[in-house]
Design a protein around this motif. Sequence first.
Motif, PDB file in Angstrom:
ATOM      1  N   GLY A 163     -12.557 -13.368   4.384  1.00  0.00           N
ATOM      2  CA  GLY A 163     -13.214 -12.246   3.732  1.00  0.00           C
ATOM      3  C   GLY A 163     -13.334 -11.010   4.585  1.00  0.00           C
ATOM      4  N   THR A 164     -12.921 -11.089   5.842  1.00  0.00           N
ATOM      5  CA  THR A 164     -12.911  -9.897   6.695  1.00  0.00           C
ATOM      6  C   THR A 164     -11.936  -8.882   6.116  1.00  0.00           C
ATOM      7  OG1 THR A 164     -13.549 -11.022   8.729  1.00  0.00           O
ATOM      8  CG2 THR A 164     -12.239  -9.019   8.976  1.00  0.00           C
ATOM      9  N   GLN A 165     -12.359  -7.632   6.043  1.00  0.00           N
ATOM     10  CA  GLN A 165     -11.518  -6.573   5.490  1.00  0.00           C
ATOM     11  C   GLN A 165     -10.842  -5.786   6.609  1.00  0.00           C
ATOM     12  OE1 GLN A 165     -12.952  -4.150   2.099  1.00  0.00           O
ATOM     13  NE2 GLN A 165     -14.883  -5.275   2.326  1.00  0.00           N
ATOM     14  N   LEU A 166      -9.582  -5.462   6.401  1.00  0.00           N
ATOM     15  CA  LEU A 166      -8.824  -4.594   7.292  1.00  0.00           C
ATOM     16  C   LEU A 166      -8.458  -3.310   6.560  1.00  0.00           C
ATOM     17  CD1 LEU A 166      -7.055  -4.009   9.868  1.00  0.00           C
ATOM     18  CD2 LEU A 166      -5.172  -5.100   8.601  1.00  0.00           C
ATOM     19  N   LEU A 167      -8.702  -2.186   7.214  1.00  0.00           N
ATOM     20  CA  LEU A 167      -8.263  -0.874   6.720  1.00  0.00           C
ATOM     21  C   LEU A 167      -7.418  -0.257   7.823  1.00  0.00           C
ATOM     22  CD1 LEU A 167     -11.804  -0.304   5.520  1.00  0.00           C
ATOM     23  CD2 LEU A 167      -9.909   0.094   3.940  1.00  0.00           C
ATOM     24  N   MET A 168      -6.116  -0.234   7.603  1.00  0.00           N
ATOM     25  CA  MET A 168      -5.170   0.189   8.637  1.00  0.00           C
ATOM     26  C   MET A 168      -4.230   1.243   8.058  1.00  0.00           C
ATOM     27  SD  MET A 168      -2.065  -2.160  10.092  1.00  0.00           S
ATOM     28  CE  MET A 168      -0.568  -1.416  10.769  1.00  0.00           C
ATOM     29  N   ASP A 169      -4.151   2.397   8.700  1.00  0.00           N
ATOM     30  CA  ASP A 169      -3.146   3.346   8.232  1.00  0.00           C
ATOM     31  C   ASP A 169      -1.871   3.170   9.046  1.00  0.00           C
ATOM     32  OD1 ASP A 169      -4.000   4.616  10.594  1.00  0.00           O
ATOM     33  OD2 ASP A 169      -3.853   6.621   9.746  1.00  0.00           O
ATOM     34  N   TYR A 170      -0.753   3.455   8.406  1.00  0.00           N
ATOM     35  CA  TYR A 170       0.538   3.256   9.047  1.00  0.00           C
ATOM     36  C   TYR A 170       1.492   4.360   8.589  1.00  0.00           C
ATOM     37  CZ  TYR A 170       1.914   1.250   4.512  1.00  0.00           C
ATOM     38  OH  TYR A 170       2.173   1.060   3.177  1.00  0.00           O
ATOM     39  N   MET A 171       2.466   4.646   9.440  1.00  0.00           N
ATOM     40  CA  MET A 171       3.426   5.705   9.168  1.00  0.00           C
ATOM     41  C   MET A 171       4.621   5.138   8.395  1.00  0.00           C
ATOM     42  SD  MET A 171       3.415   9.014  10.188  1.00  0.00           S
ATOM     43  CE  MET A 171       2.848   9.140  11.887  1.00  0.00           C
ATOM     44  N   LEU A 172       5.011   5.860   7.366  1.00  0.00           N
ATOM     45  CA  LEU A 172       6.194   5.474   6.596  1.00  0.00           C
ATOM     46  C   LEU A 172       7.462   5.892   7.339  1.00  0.00           C
ATOM     47  CD1 LEU A 172       5.026   6.748   3.093  1.00  0.00           C
ATOM     48  CD2 LEU A 172       5.283   4.343   3.758  1.00  0.00           C
ATOM     49  N   PRO A 173       8.549   5.142   7.186  1.00  0.00           N
ATOM     50  CA  PRO A 173       9.830   5.601   7.748  1.00  0.00           C
ATOM     51  C   PRO A 173      10.288   6.851   7.009  1.00  0.00           C
ATOM     52  CG  PRO A 173      10.137   3.638   6.401  1.00  0.00           C
ATOM     53  CD  PRO A 173       8.656   3.840   6.519  1.00  0.00           C
ATOM     54  N   GLY A 174      11.189   7.599   7.644  1.00  0.00           N
ATOM     55  CA  GLY A 174      11.595   8.898   7.122  1.00  0.00           C
ATOM     56  C   GLY A 174      12.060   8.898   5.688  1.00  0.00           C
ATOM     57  N   GLY A 175      12.789   7.861   5.288  1.00  0.00           N
ATOM     58  CA  GLY A 175      13.352   7.829   3.946  1.00  0.00           C
ATOM     59  C   GLY A 175      12.329   7.689   2.837  1.00  0.00           C
ATOM     60  N   LEU A 176      11.100   7.275   3.166  1.00  0.00           N
ATOM     61  CA  LEU A 176      10.057   7.114   2.155  1.00  0.00           C
ATOM     62  C   LEU A 176       9.071   8.283   2.124  1.00  0.00           C
ATOM     63  CD1 LEU A 176       9.149   3.306   2.366  1.00  0.00           C
ATOM     64  CD2 LEU A 176      10.716   4.480   0.798  1.00  0.00           C
ATOM     65  N   ARG A 177       9.242   9.218   3.030  1.00  0.00           N
ATOM     66  CA  ARG A 177       8.338  10.364   3.053  1.00  0.00           C
ATOM     67  C   ARG A 177       8.761  11.398   2.010  1.00  0.00           C
ATOM     68  NH1 ARG A 177       9.163  11.001   9.545  1.00  0.00           N
ATOM     69  NH2 ARG A 177       8.297   8.956  10.124  1.00  0.00           N
ATOM     70  N   ASP A 178       7.777  12.107   1.474  1.00  0.00           N
ATOM     71  CA  ASP A 178       8.130  13.194   0.564  1.00  0.00           C
ATOM     72  C   ASP A 178       8.559  14.417   1.376  1.00  0.00           C
ATOM     73  OD1 ASP A 178       5.766  14.411   1.445  1.00  0.00           O
ATOM     74  OD2 ASP A 178       4.644  13.893  -0.357  1.00  0.00           O
TER      75      ASP A 178
END
Length: 285
Positions: free
Chosen positions: A193-208
């Motif tokens: 039940g421990t929650q993780l909130l992690m931001d991560y960088m998308l690879p170039g091809g998925l960026r707008d």
Amino acid sequence: MTPQSPSSTALTAAAARAAHLIVDNPPSIFADTLAEALLGAQAEELLGYHRTYGDHLVLSAARAQTVCRSRYTEECVSRAIHSGTRQYVILGAGLDTFAHRSELAGQVRVFEVDHPATQQDKRERLAAAGVPVPGNVTYVPLDFERESLAGGLGAHGFDPSRPSVVAWLGVSMYLTADSVAETLGAIGGFAPGTQLLMDYMLPGGLRDATARRYADAVASFAAEHGEPWRTFFTPEDLTALLSGCGFKSVRHVRQHEMLDPALWDRQDALAPLDLSRIAHARTRG
């Protein structure tokens, strides 16, 4: 960043949070009322950039990223505390001020995990600003590339058998993939039940397109200042990694999804971009 110097990204993130309340129009997305005080003698210079060039993509996108991820995370933390969670771990805490300004901070034990040099810099800034450190805050000095998260937390009173919230913002992209996996493996062993909130960088091809322009402008600057972007994930790849580390119910949250749509109806330069996402997951149980 050298072993003896604090993180420059911790300082620029705090500046972005502080500048949001000065540069951007109401309604505010996130009110970090202590960020400016922690900038100390550098406040005039760092906030001056935002005042003068606030509409520039690099600065407006930096503000949007920092305030959106902070708001989303602290809303999740608030719900967890109301549900009985009593441990909050902030990995790569930088100049985070939750423990000093949130009305809920006194209801949870806060473990701030970061590089020793960055932690020392923060403590000096708090002292200079006259901001006391509450008794429920525990500093855990740790080098993510060289030391064990579980060992570091355990040595400072963290109870892995109790559900927690773990926030890991603005860090994973600066680490090696092996270090990210090792840290996720350690968190995956925490209580069900421990929650993780992690931001991560998308690879170039998925960026707008906007995110690609931002990355073109910022990536080389980060590398020149000793904090290059090293690791990127597709949502599918990160889901697979999290699943292997003991997580379930993985949700990938885009920046425009972090806020009520009405907050994106703005009369300033803030706009969502698809450069990074937040992975919101729970440990199995």
